[in-house]
Design a protein around this motif. Sequence first.
Motif, PDB file in Angstrom:
ATOM      1  N   VAL A 206       0.874  -1.708  -0.125  1.00  0.00           N
ATOM      2  CA  VAL A 206      -0.118  -0.178   0.469  1.00  0.00           C
ATOM      3  C   VAL A 206       1.095   1.433  -0.004  1.00  0.00           C
ATOM      4  CG1 VAL A 206      -2.080   1.416   1.649  1.00  0.00           C
ATOM      5  CG2 VAL A 206      -1.988  -1.420   1.467  1.00  0.00           C
ATOM      6  N   ALA A 207       2.322   0.896   0.813  1.00  0.00           N
ATOM      7  CA  ALA A 207       2.524   2.381   0.905  1.00  0.00           C
ATOM      8  C   ALA A 207       3.727   2.565  -0.297  1.00  0.00           C
ATOM      9  CB  ALA A 207       3.850   2.245   1.708  1.00  0.00           C
ATOM     10  N   LEU A 208       4.185   1.556  -0.788  1.00  0.00           N
ATOM     11  CA  LEU A 208       5.101   1.189  -2.521  1.00  0.00           C
ATOM     12  C   LEU A 208       3.234   2.203  -3.722  1.00  0.00           C
ATOM     13  CD1 LEU A 208       6.491  -1.762  -2.803  1.00  0.00           C
ATOM     14  CD2 LEU A 208       7.860   0.953  -2.774  1.00  0.00           C
ATOM     15  N   ALA A 209       1.874   1.677  -3.259  1.00  0.00           N
ATOM     16  CA  ALA A 209       1.206   2.078  -4.257  1.00  0.00           C
ATOM     17  C   ALA A 209       0.648   3.508  -4.384  1.00  0.00           C
ATOM     18  CB  ALA A 209       0.264   1.383  -4.199  1.00  0.00           C
ATOM     19  N   VAL A 210       0.807   4.456  -2.229  1.00  0.00           N
ATOM     20  CA  VAL A 210       0.457   5.638  -2.693  1.00  0.00           C
ATOM     21  C   VAL A 210       1.489   6.870  -3.339  1.00  0.00           C
ATOM     22  CG1 VAL A 210       0.482   7.193  -0.468  1.00  0.00           C
ATOM     23  CG2 VAL A 210      -0.540   5.083  -0.850  1.00  0.00           C
ATOM     24  N   ALA A 211       3.164   6.319  -2.592  1.00  0.00           N
ATOM     25  CA  ALA A 211       4.243   7.132  -2.983  1.00  0.00           C
ATOM     26  C   ALA A 211       4.382   6.691  -4.354  1.00  0.00           C
ATOM     27  CB  ALA A 211       5.852   6.275  -2.680  1.00  0.00           C
ATOM     28  N   SER A 212       4.065   5.559  -5.204  1.00  0.00           N
ATOM     29  CA  SER A 212       4.740   6.030  -6.260  1.00  0.00           C
ATOM     30  C   SER A 212       3.033   6.824  -7.163  1.00  0.00           C
ATOM     31  CB  SER A 212       4.695   4.414  -7.205  1.00  0.00           C
ATOM     32  OG  SER A 212       3.158   3.558  -7.239  1.00  0.00           O
ATOM     33  N   TYR A 213       2.154   6.518  -6.798  1.00  0.00           N
ATOM     34  CA  TYR A 213       0.671   7.045  -7.609  1.00  0.00           C
ATOM     35  C   TYR A 213       0.601   9.040  -6.658  1.00  0.00           C
ATOM     36  CZ  TYR A 213      -4.026   8.978  -8.643  1.00  0.00           C
ATOM     37  OH  TYR A 213      -5.071   9.834  -9.104  1.00  0.00           O
ATOM     38  N   GLU A 214       1.920   9.315  -5.407  1.00  0.00           N
ATOM     39  CA  GLU A 214       1.411  10.524  -5.579  1.00  0.00           C
ATOM     40  C   GLU A 214       2.757  11.335  -6.786  1.00  0.00           C
ATOM     41  OE1 GLU A 214       2.032  11.226  -1.428  1.00  0.00           O
ATOM     42  OE2 GLU A 214       0.599  11.131  -0.554  1.00  0.00           O
ATOM     43  N   ARG A 215       4.126  10.448  -6.390  1.00  0.00           N
ATOM     44  CA  ARG A 215       5.395  10.964  -7.666  1.00  0.00           C
ATOM     45  C   ARG A 215       4.192  11.234  -8.947  1.00  0.00           C
ATOM     46  NH1 ARG A 215      10.335  11.052  -6.956  1.00  0.00           N
ATOM     47  NH2 ARG A 215      11.129  10.906  -9.761  1.00  0.00           N
ATOM     48  N   TRP A 216       3.722  10.089  -9.429  1.00  0.00           N
ATOM     49  CA  TRP A 216       3.187   9.915 -10.316  1.00  0.00           C
ATOM     50  C   TRP A 216       1.878  10.829 -11.263  1.00  0.00           C
ATOM     51  CZ3 TRP A 216      -1.569   8.779 -13.114  1.00  0.00           C
ATOM     52  CH2 TRP A 216      -2.265   8.853 -13.789  1.00  0.00           C
ATOM     53  N   SER A 217       0.748  11.738 -10.045  1.00  0.00           N
ATOM     54  CA  SER A 217       0.162  12.552 -10.357  1.00  0.00           C
ATOM     55  C   SER A 217       0.468  14.056 -10.198  1.00  0.00           C
ATOM     56  CB  SER A 217      -1.160  12.312  -9.134  1.00  0.00           C
ATOM     57  OG  SER A 217      -0.527  12.104  -7.946  1.00  0.00           O
ATOM     58  N   GLY A 218       1.775  13.828  -8.998  1.00  0.00           N
ATOM     59  CA  GLY A 218       2.149  15.692  -8.815  1.00  0.00           C
ATOM     60  C   GLY A 218       2.688  15.821 -10.333  1.00  0.00           C
ATOM     61  N   ALA A 219       4.069  14.698 -10.783  1.00  0.00           N
ATOM     62  CA  ALA A 219       4.290  14.801 -12.246  1.00  0.00           C
ATOM     63  C   ALA A 219       3.125  15.326 -12.721  1.00  0.00           C
ATOM     64  CB  ALA A 219       4.478  14.097 -13.009  1.00  0.00           C
ATOM     65  N   ARG A 220       1.541  15.046 -12.792  1.00  0.00           N
ATOM     66  CA  ARG A 220       1.355  15.075 -14.353  1.00  0.00           C
ATOM     67  C   ARG A 220       0.038  16.783 -13.727  1.00  0.00           C
ATOM     68  NH1 ARG A 220      -1.054  11.121 -17.481  1.00  0.00           N
ATOM     69  NH2 ARG A 220      -2.264  12.751 -18.470  1.00  0.00           N
ATOM     70  N   ARG A 221       0.224  17.208 -11.920  1.00  0.00           N
ATOM     71  CA  ARG A 221      -0.150  18.259 -12.232  1.00  0.00           C
ATOM     72  C   ARG A 221       0.659  19.342 -12.587  1.00  0.00           C
ATOM     73  NH1 ARG A 221      -4.452  17.831  -8.145  1.00  0.00           N
ATOM     74  NH2 ARG A 221      -4.717  15.959  -7.244  1.00  0.00           N
ATOM     75  N   SER A 222       2.467  19.331 -12.827  1.00  0.00           N
ATOM     76  CA  SER A 222       2.944  20.415 -12.620  1.00  0.00           C
ATOM     77  C   SER A 222       2.776  20.778 -14.010  1.00  0.00           C
ATOM     78  CB  SER A 222       4.286  19.837 -12.009  1.00  0.00           C
ATOM     79  OG  SER A 222       4.148  19.113 -12.594  1.00  0.00           O
TER      80      SER A 222
END
Length: 222
Positions: A206-222
Amino acid sequence: MHFPPYPPGPRISALVVAALAVPSVLLLLLVAFSWQPLLTLDGDIARTTHTWAVDQPGVTHVFRILTDWVWDPWTMRAVCAAAVVWLVWIHSAWWLALWVVATCALGTGVQQGLKSAVGRERPVWPDPVDSAHYAAFPSGHALTATVVCGLLLWLLFLYGAGRTLRRTALGLAVVSVVGVGLTRVWLGVHWPSDVVGGWLFGALIVALAVASYERWSGARRS
């Protein structure tokens, strides 16, 4: 691209991953190399709980219902599937829904891969109260419940669920994750460290999924 309305919290996901990875790998090594103090502790706890299970058939019957129906991995996956439908139908969050599905699939793959690699035998009793098949480490019930409950709590946070709902969900998640682990040991189909391993690896996924999704979504927002 649709993003949840609630912004991610502080970026501590990487630290959480590291904090979970260390004990997970350590326990895996101790089990794989049959560290005697761990085996002794497992055996002492398992023998004690098995005695209780034999002496209290009513409690054992209730635990079998809980572990086979309420907290069964397929029940947990059905709950996760309902969450995926909710994401797609209500929020049109296709990518997040796929992320949840991929995380659950990863959990199943990790569980089966570790079972095959470690090949730990399950407890054997002259008077069993339940039965299970395949290798013991890690507990699939404990891992699946941890992954599904962890993902659901994360989704509630992402979508800004109210305090009452979040507290209720957290209470149900704790009861489910802890409860399914205890039933597996009580019924004599897992060693205690199998359950702890399921909890640790489930939380790590779960922690890996959250970390990877936050990184990916953050990159898409920027």
